[in-house]
Design a protein around this motif. Structure first.
Motif, PDB file in Angstrom:
ATOM      1  N   HIS A  84      -0.245   3.806  -2.794  1.00  0.00           N
ATOM      2  CA  HIS A  84      -1.140   4.873  -2.325  1.00  0.00           C
ATOM      3  C   HIS A  84      -0.514   5.811  -1.303  1.00  0.00           C
ATOM      4  CE1 HIS A  84      -4.080   2.116  -4.142  1.00  0.00           C
ATOM      5  NE2 HIS A  84      -4.861   3.171  -4.270  1.00  0.00           N
ATOM      6  N   GLY A 102      -5.432   8.681   0.208  1.00  0.00           N
ATOM      7  CA  GLY A 102      -5.943   7.675   1.137  1.00  0.00           C
ATOM      8  C   GLY A 102      -7.346   7.900   1.665  1.00  0.00           C
ATOM      9  N   PHE A 133      -4.028   0.454   6.753  1.00  0.00           N
ATOM     10  CA  PHE A 133      -4.030  -0.987   6.509  1.00  0.00           C
ATOM     11  C   PHE A 133      -2.936  -1.696   7.310  1.00  0.00           C
ATOM     12  CE2 PHE A 133      -6.250   0.580   2.680  1.00  0.00           C
ATOM     13  CZ  PHE A 133      -7.424  -0.148   2.826  1.00  0.00           C
ATOM     14  N   THR A 142      -7.625  -5.555   5.652  1.00  0.00           N
ATOM     15  CA  THR A 142      -6.398  -5.058   5.012  1.00  0.00           C
ATOM     16  C   THR A 142      -6.221  -5.610   3.603  1.00  0.00           C
ATOM     17  OG1 THR A 142      -4.944  -6.847   5.789  1.00  0.00           O
ATOM     18  CG2 THR A 142      -5.333  -5.016   7.290  1.00  0.00           C
ATOM     19  N   ILE A 180      -7.137  -3.621  -0.142  1.00  0.00           N
ATOM     20  CA  ILE A 180      -6.297  -2.787  -1.005  1.00  0.00           C
ATOM     21  C   ILE A 180      -5.541  -3.581  -2.061  1.00  0.00           C
ATOM     22  CG2 ILE A 180      -4.177  -2.871   0.384  1.00  0.00           C
ATOM     23  CD1 ILE A 180      -3.909   0.168  -0.169  1.00  0.00           C
ATOM     24  N   ALA A 221      -2.919   5.804   3.505  1.00  0.00           N
ATOM     25  CA  ALA A 221      -3.606   4.533   3.277  1.00  0.00           C
ATOM     26  C   ALA A 221      -2.791   3.375   3.828  1.00  0.00           C
ATOM     27  CB  ALA A 221      -3.874   4.326   1.788  1.00  0.00           C
ATOM     28  N   ALA A 249      -9.836   4.989   1.833  1.00  0.00           N
ATOM     29  CA  ALA A 249      -9.693   3.993   2.889  1.00  0.00           C
ATOM     30  C   ALA A 249     -10.562   4.355   4.097  1.00  0.00           C
ATOM     31  CB  ALA A 249      -8.233   3.858   3.306  1.00  0.00           C
ATOM     32  N   PRO A 251       0.816  -1.229   0.000  1.00  0.00           N
ATOM     33  CA  PRO A 251       0.000   0.000   0.000  1.00  0.00           C
ATOM     34  C   PRO A 251       0.844   1.270   0.000  1.00  0.00           C
ATOM     35  CG  PRO A 251      -0.862  -1.582   1.583  1.00  0.00           C
ATOM     36  CD  PRO A 251       0.453  -2.115   1.118  1.00  0.00           C
ATOM     37  N   SER A 298     -10.309   4.003  -5.351  1.00  0.00           N
ATOM     38  CA  SER A 298      -8.955   3.654  -4.898  1.00  0.00           C
ATOM     39  C   SER A 298      -7.979   3.598  -6.059  1.00  0.00           C
ATOM     40  CB  SER A 298      -8.981   2.315  -4.155  1.00  0.00           C
ATOM     41  OG  SER A 298      -9.266   1.242  -5.036  1.00  0.00           O
TER      42      SER A 298
END
Length: 631
Positions: free
Chosen positions: A99, A560, A107, A400, A403, A103, A563, A95, A607
């Motif tokens: 991202h 992010g 996660f 998690t 993503i 984010a 999220a 991630p 996303s």
């Protein structure tokens, strides 16, 4: 409110690249496959079939099948990422590459909450099975006594020591034990299907194949240990930096291991349902829900064989007592290493101090492994029973995985020239399916589980303000600390009074009398106040941090926001759907799942659109030679 752009220490990803090279490259494709098998076939095979049958009856077979199909899309996405960028602690690092820090922190924090609790849950499984022949280890409700808790801590310490002295020691030990963990479940299946099988259990009993309807088929996935059991498929990816030929071995080891385990679990469920002899359990045939009140709760397969009256099964039951220590222990020591590499990965992302990157003389993350041992032990206190921890782990960990599908698509755009030994076909479609399926599993966990998961994930945000944002984005730590403390106070008070006292306490009282709550404004109003309050506070506080941040921080936080929307979406869907606290939910099955899938698809597009090329990814690609250094 910010320091000059570019100030602060060297990016943690650059420091991690140095220690990544020092990790010992000792694992081959078979070691990776057995890391998957060893993690998946743990306490899940000892208890998962039992709890799943008590919730959905014979239809638990479908629960295992659906969960396996769903998670294989996630596993395939991880296989591409693992072959592309093999890193230890990879799950929390991908991630960051796709991202950015905001984010990735959300996660990583959620993943840490899940991973750190697996070793204690496996230790609890060992002790629970031991209680079949050693009295005084657990109570009548399956909760550990003081003696049982101390023995569980001793197992945790053993898991720690095995990891601390080198990945080659743990990896080769695990591969050897992996053969045992394959053979024993397969023999269990063969013996029960051949010698103690009752076909009438599947369709001829009251309620038939789906005695409680279709909703429990999905509810069983996150709440009975099914998702918990399957989650081990990513363990090979977590050890990516310690594989000999990671580009080849990580994807294929992961896929092979998962497919084998999926087949074993489905057949275990079939054999368990077929082996139930109602007369020997003193239950009315078809009374699946009351299985948990029988002797099976202390050791399902062991007790079935013990009471069968068939000599060969009674003798094999002794083998199961040995396996009840071997299988969970194997999973426990794998996840101790996974937890350590999660700490390591978070430090590589800049979310934890750099000393979590330090290696010991055996090239294992030193302080990360110690932290995994000690922090994991703390979870023996609030969750002293296997099924409680398994539900918590499934919900936080699968959250998690949401993503993963997005990261695959984003990295196809931001790193098109990176090597992909395993390339996911139709990446956009496969990524979307992985995203949707990963979204549905925490939703199916139900409101009574997810409200706590939601609050704990939000409780990690102040650490992002005070540590990551302050170190990397130039935020003044004092200002971030003030915001973080105020956030904790608001979150704690609102969760306690508006959710726990106003909703959960009345629901628990109703459940004790065998009923549920009637949907009314008395319960709906405090929830809406809580949901709106925490959404406003989270958005405003994070936006203030964004205003104070340097330009890089602004980009990372903007990338992010989806999220945050994901967390709040799951909570409100859980509250109004059939997996909530209501006799008659306002959003019944299957429309709730259809709605959840549509929302998940919208979040997936958001996303993917939000993905950015981060400095962290550039550093990794330069180290790999994909991006050439400018002279």
């Amino acid at each position: 409110m910010s320091n000059p752009t570019g100030s602060g220490p060297k990016i943690s990803t650059e420091k991690a690249e140095t220690t990544d090279k020092q990790l010992r490259k000792a694992l081959n494709v078979f070691d990776i496959a057995y890391l998957v098998i060893g993690a998946v076939i743990g306490s899940g095979w000892l208890f998962g079939s039992f709890y799943a049958a008590s919730v959905s009856g014979p239809a638990a077979i479908l629960s295992w099948t659906i969960a396996g199909i769903f998670l294989i899309f996630v596993a395939l996405s991880f296989a591409e990422l693992g072959g592309m960028i093999p890193k230890s602690g990879a799950i929390v690092r991908y991630p960051q590459y796709s991202h950015g820090s905001f984010a990735s922190y959300i996660f990583a924090w959620a993943y840490l909450l899940g991973a750190i609790t697996v070793p204690p849950v496996e230790a609890e499984a060992v002790v629970t099975y031991m209680s079949s022949y050693v009295p005084g280890l657990v109570t009548s409700t399956g909760v550990l006594t003081l003696t049982g808790g101390l023995i569980a801590f001793a197992f945790l310490t053993f898991f720690f020591l095995l990891n601390y002295f080198g990945v080659h020691v743990m990896g080769k030990t695990n591969t050897g034990v992996g053969w045992w963990k394959l053979i024993i479940p397969i023999l269990t299946i063969a013996l029960l299907l051949g010698l103690f099988f009752h076909p009438t259990n599947f369709t001829a009993l009251p309620g038939g194949f789906t005695p409680y309807g279709w909703a429990p088929v999905f509810l069983a996935i996150p709440t009975t240990g099914i998702a918990f059991a399957y989650l081990g498929f990513r363990q090979g990816i977590e050890y990516g930096g310690e594989a000999k030929n990671p580009q080849r071995d990580l994807p294929w080891g992961t896929i092979i291991g998962f497919v084998i385990c999926m087949a074993i679990y489905i057949l275990l469920q079939v054999s368990f349902i077929g082996a139930i002899d109602w007369s020997k359990l003193s239950l009315k045939p078809g009374d699946w829900a009351d299985l948990t009140s029988t002797a099976l709760s202390s050791g399902p397969f062991y007790q079935i064989m013990k009471i069968s009256g068939i000599p060969i099964l009674m003798a094999f039951a002794i083998i199961l007592l040995i396996d009840a220590m071997v299988s969970p222990s194997g999973t426990g020591w794998i996840y101790t290493g996974t937890s350590a590499r999660t700490f390591y990965g978070m430090a590589a992302d800049g979310h934890l101090p750099d000393w979590f990157l330090h290696l010991n003389r055996w090239k294992v993350p030193k302080w990360a492994t110690i932290a995994a041992w000690l922090v994991g032990a703390l979870f023996l206190i609030p969750y002293p029973a296997w099924v409680y921890l398994a539900t918590f782990i499934s919900s936080t960990t699968v959250t998690t995985y949401i993503i993963t599908g997005a990261s695959v698509v984003v990295l196809r755009r931001t790193a098109p020239n990176a090597p992909r030994p395993f390339k996911l076909p139709v990446a956009y479609l496969m990524g979307a399916l992985a995203f949707i399926f990963a979204f549905l599993i925490p939703y199916w966990a139900g409101f009574t589980t997810y409200w706590g998961v939601f609050a704990l994930i939000l409780a990690g945000l102040p650490f992002f303000y005070m540590y990551t944002a302050a170190n990397r984005f130039g935020i003044r730590r004092l200002n971030a600390a003030v915001l973080g403390i105020i956030y904790w106070i608001i979150l704690g008070l609102s969760t306690w009074f508006l959710i726990y006292q106003d909703i959960i306490v009345p629901y628990n009282a109703a459940s004790a009398s065998g009923t549920a709550l009637t949907f009314s404004m008395k319960y709906f109003t405090p929830f809406i106040i809580y949901w709106v309050l925490m959404l406003i506070v989270t958005v405003i506080f994070t936006y203030i941090i964004r205003m104070w941040a340097n330009e890089e921080g602004k980009r990372h936080i903007s990338s992010g926001w989806w999220a945050v929307a994901m967390l709040f979406s799951v909570l409100i869907l859980d509250f109004v759907g059939p997996f909530s606290v209501w006799k008659s939910p306002p959003l019944p099955f299957p429309w709730d799942t259809v709605t959840a899938a549509i929302i998940a698809l919208a979040l997936f597009f958001w996303s993917v659109y939000s993905g950015i090329l981060t400095k962290d990814l550039e550093i990794v690609l330069k180290e790999m030679g994909v991006i050439k250094e400018e002279k």
